[in-house]
Write a protein that holds these residues in place. Structure first.
Motif, short mmCIF file in Angstrom:
data_model
loop_
_atom_site.label_atom_id
_atom_site.label_comp_id
_atom_site.label_asym_id
_atom_site.label_seq_id
_atom_site.Cartn_x
_atom_site.Cartn_y
_atom_site.Cartn_z
N ALA A 1 0.79 -1.23 0.00
CA ALA A 1 0.00 0.00 0.00
C ALA A 1 0.82 1.28 0.00
CB ALA A 1 -0.91 0.00 1.23
N HIS A 2 2.08 1.23 0.41
CA HIS A 2 2.74 2.49 0.78
C HIS A 2 2.95 3.45 -0.39
CE1 HIS A 2 5.83 -0.54 0.00
NE2 HIS A 2 6.64 0.42 -0.35
N GLY B 1 -0.54 4.65 -1.53
CA GLY B 1 -1.10 5.55 -0.52
C GLY B 1 -0.46 6.92 -0.58
N ASP B 2 0.85 6.94 -0.77
CA ASP B 2 1.55 8.21 -0.82
C ASP B 2 1.10 9.05 -2.00
OD1 ASP B 2 3.58 9.85 0.40
OD2 ASP B 2 4.82 9.46 -1.36
N VAL C 1 -2.53 10.40 -1.41
CA VAL C 1 -2.62 11.53 -0.50
C VAL C 1 -2.01 12.78 -1.14
CG1 VAL C 1 -1.87 12.45 1.74
CG2 VAL C 1 -2.67 10.08 1.56
N LYS C 2 -0.90 12.62 -1.85
CA LYS C 2 -0.26 13.78 -2.48
C LYS C 2 -1.12 14.37 -3.60
CE LYS C 2 4.58 13.26 -1.43
NZ LYS C 2 5.70 12.33 -1.47
N MET D 1 -4.34 14.22 -3.61
CA MET D 1 -5.48 14.82 -2.90
C MET D 1 -5.14 16.19 -2.35
SD MET D 1 -7.31 13.49 0.58
CE MET D 1 -6.09 14.44 1.51
N LEU E 1 -8.50 0.59 -0.57
CA LEU E 1 -7.78 1.85 -0.38
C LEU E 1 -8.03 2.79 -1.55
CD1 LEU E 1 -5.66 3.66 1.07
CD2 LEU E 1 -3.89 2.39 -0.16
N LYS F 1 -11.51 4.34 -1.59
CA LYS F 1 -11.68 5.38 -0.57
C LYS F 1 -11.45 6.76 -1.18
CE LYS F 1 -9.65 2.83 3.38
NZ LYS F 1 -10.84 2.34 4.07
N PHE F 2 -10.58 6.84 -2.19
CA PHE F 2 -10.24 8.11 -2.80
C PHE F 2 -11.03 8.33 -4.09
CE2 PHE F 2 -6.91 7.35 0.19
CZ PHE F 2 -6.49 8.60 0.60
N ASP G 1 9.55 3.79 3.33
CA ASP G 1 9.54 5.25 3.27
C ASP G 1 10.46 5.77 2.18
OD1 ASP G 1 7.64 5.80 5.18
OD2 ASP G 1 9.06 5.94 6.82
N LYS H 1 8.67 5.06 -1.36
CA LYS H 1 7.57 5.94 -1.72
C LYS H 1 8.05 7.36 -1.97
CE LYS H 1 5.73 7.19 2.82
NZ LYS H 1 5.00 6.67 3.95
N THR H 2 9.04 7.81 -1.21
CA THR H 2 9.55 9.16 -1.39
C THR H 2 10.29 9.28 -2.72
OG1 THR H 2 9.82 9.26 1.01
CG2 THR H 2 10.89 10.97 -0.27
N SER I 1 7.64 9.15 -5.64
CA SER I 1 6.82 10.35 -5.86
C SER I 1 7.69 11.54 -6.25
CB SER I 1 5.93 10.64 -4.66
OG SER I 1 6.67 10.96 -3.53
#
Lengths: 277, 277, 277, 277
Positions: free
Chosen positions: C92-93, C96-97, C100-101, C103, C124, C127-128, C249, C252-253, C256
């Motif tokens: 998911a990570h 998910g990132d 949210v970004k 959004m 997941l 949800k968005f 972490d 995902k960083t 993105s």
């Protein structure tokens, strides 16, 4: 009152910390620092204990040997300064860094000698009043060359041999002569870019980060247990030689950090990995 | 067989490790991980021990209390999942990160509720089936607002309160209600740029690195014990708002890393510093 | 007044900056940002120019084509939001990132759909309020599976396809369908640990730093042009699964950040390297 | 064929890049590298252009002055090696690093002399055949001391003065004598821990990261424009003196990196910030 470091390595079992610290307590040795680690995969226990007190090495080690399981390796190491020989080729940065650090006390080490297969760094070495042995590899066989190297190095009975950008491959015979005592700096983030010209390889692959790796030398080229690594960012503006120039600061910092850990008796080897306590 | 964590904190003395590990051994509790630290300045001893076995908490703690010096603080913590309440204002990144991490098991935590002084993040929170309490600070006094916050939070009896970019200052009364239980993320590399608009301050000072700091909240603004910090490079191309945007990834990573350490019972507080075992 | 980005790529020649900026000047287009780079090895010129003004695309591009050498590639790109399709498996990570970004505006992108070969992340995604296509690879041939994927993806006409921990290898046919449009995150510091289970490989090699790499996908597994990389330190305490958890972490960083650079039209490809302006 | 660097700084206006590159083109000067930056807050334009060709400095600069707005500052800098004087107190690491880098060509600079307010580093300096001026501050006034320093330094007409851990504060008069020519290394991540004993301050604050900052010296202590910063992680195991020892590698790397940028004419100053092209 003296300070010594106890290193213990043995198959894991219940109560090891308790047993060891009990013996320290019984001998009225104060524990200044203590670190332990259990490798669960291999069921191996590691402990490094800095002790202070009045030591009776013989009875202390006898008590430990009675208490600990078969196959335990333990060393009680005095805090006397250790001795190294540095091997170099032509590049000054790693050697220069160790020379300055030994001079100003940042590394607590005696540099017994520097051995080079070129004489490029003789001048720098002698500035610091350290003997330099120029042992060219040219015109002789690899065996002859290594025999000459060994002869030069062995007279100093070094605790460790530091390859500070020594650019020739060493034979298994040479390596076996100093088991887990040879520390090398490789100018890449291993296991990426094993072998020759890692910065050229890094440039061609278009990586965005370059690094350096300090490791114990084993028979497999650039495959020994890693002690320290570090990296810096690069981008498309960097040519291979820009990478090489920028990488020097990483190389020297990584090597001298690894050397400091080894000199502090913090590094244990488990198969091809290191445990640093 | 159960797993529990023993946290011990006491004035330093000879034989503490030995005493504690003896008691573990006596109770047939296996030590999975053990870390200890002595702060020499304050002569304070810290130890965190992960134990596995069949626990009789009462007799185990009794034995510890008999053996350890006066003033010892010890906790035997079960491995049950901990509960948090998250406080937010308008920015989604820290909340979003914790929500996803709790969902996919990367953080082992129960998010009991989210409390916001704006309703901006209500929608995001409720996507994850977590109750959101919108408690505006507008038109009421600070005391009234905090009373409403406390009422909303207390019903969940959280182990920790996480300020995930909650942008209002909390009173000493609020802080005292959750001593060393409130974790905040500050969007600078503390102690640089305390207070409001740290990215604007960083821009104006022309720094080349920006960062974020997760810390326990105390009465002094941004002065509590630091748990985790991290940084990223910036340059003259970054406006203050570019820094803010780039800083988000650092903020959320630092906060969730700090939260993970706290949830693992790894963080001890000594005066204004943390010891992380 | 509009904003557009001009990307120019051509064989290097004297006066290119002068020629291009002259044409911008002539068309009364203000240069907000300009970056250029010459790759000396390949004698290739790259320039990215952010322009503001009233555009007559046709005459502007005509003037450029008259002035610039044969073989020039130039694009004038409007600042309209770009569209992506995200491919996932179970983790998911990264998804998910990006969710949210997108959004909260941290990534200026339209996520048209998410396609998964498992349905783990359907919940997941939805949800968005984003459509999720569950296209299992089980029980069908690779060709059938990819045909179904292409059909699902193509209906959205995405500018880019983002592999957010999509754990299956894509065929050359699939890759050729979206040339330099597929961005992948690989969970190692490439070229170290190509292929499967990089964290297990990293654990076994005993590295002290792990990383992640975002790259364009080409036919060679994990060999495409690298866009972004980042790393974190690890030590002997990390098991392979600890590395995997900590690596999330970074993954995902890195992904993105790479996506942001691509969406900003900053990334040029030269052979197997990227130039980021 | 010669190489020179053109530095241009002026109020922003439409067509500046076009005008400057046109003049280069007209003079048949090939642009090897070009970087520009517009500070939107101050509407200030900066450009650094590496040129190759046959230079007629007078006509080239005349053409530039005709074309560019009033208030333009431009310099055409030859690629001749620059000259520095280094000021030190007692610590060897920054001086040692610059000496070795100048020796092996990693820094292209002439070290004209080293000036110390202690004689601790005389021996190290003279190893490298560089004159050392021991000018003690003891028993004389600050004015007398600085007069002696200036006299010693001025005879070498240095391009830059490098404070390599020079531990005394300089008066505004001294600083004004070398405007934007004095580079200092401060052993903290500024603006955290301004002033004396930054590692002690860092220890007491309990930070998890320490750093170093190279900056131009202005009248305000540790407040001048920052050129480079870097950091390393620390933890509760670090005493203030451990931080100091670990910090040395950061200090010397940051200082020599900043010096390299300055020597390459890459650093522009805008108010209290630097633009590095």
């Amino acid at each position: 009152m003296e300070k010594k470091t106890l290193r213990t390595e043995c198959p894991d079992a219940v109560g090891l910390i308790s047993k060891i610290t009990n013996i320290c307590y019984k001998h009225q040795l104060n524990i200044i620092h203590n670190n332990e680690f259990v490798d669960n995969t291999n069921q191996q226990f590691f402990m490094r204990t800095e002790l202070e007190g009045v030591f009776n090495d013989q009875t202390f080690l006898y008590d430990l040997d009675q208490a600990l399981p078969k196959g335990t390796q333990r060393q009680l190491i005095s805090s006397a300064r250790k001795r190294i020989v540095i091997m170099v080729t032509k590049e000054a940065h790693c050697l220069g860094d160790i020379l300055v650090k030994a001079m100003d006390g940042c590394l607590d080490v005696e540099i017994a000698a520097v051995v080079g297969n070129y004489d490029t760094l003789q001048n720098l070495t002698e500035k610091f009043d350290i003997p330099f042995h120029y042992i060219s590899h040219q015109g002789i066989s690899r065996e002859e060359h290594e025999a000459a190297l060994l002869q030069a190095i062995d007279q100093y009975q070094p605790d460790y041999v530091v390859l500070a950008k020594y650019m020739r491959i060493l034979t298994p015979e040479f390596v076996a002569h100093y088991p887990n005592q040879i520390i090398n700096i490789h100018h890449s983030f291993l296991p990426a870019f094993i072998g020759a010209k890692p910065y050229q390889q890094a440039y061609e692959r278009g990586v965005k980060i370059i690094g350096a790796t300090a490791h114990f030398v084993t028979n497999d080229l650039d495959e020994g247990p890693i002690i320290t690594q570090n990296v810096i960012p690069v981008d498309h503006n960097f040519s291979a030689s820009d990478m090489a120039r920028s990488g020097r600061d990483v190389e020297k910092t990584v090597l001298s950090k690894a050397l400091g850990l080894v000199l502090d008796d913090r590094v244990f080897v488990l198969n091809n990995r290191t445990v640093i306590l």
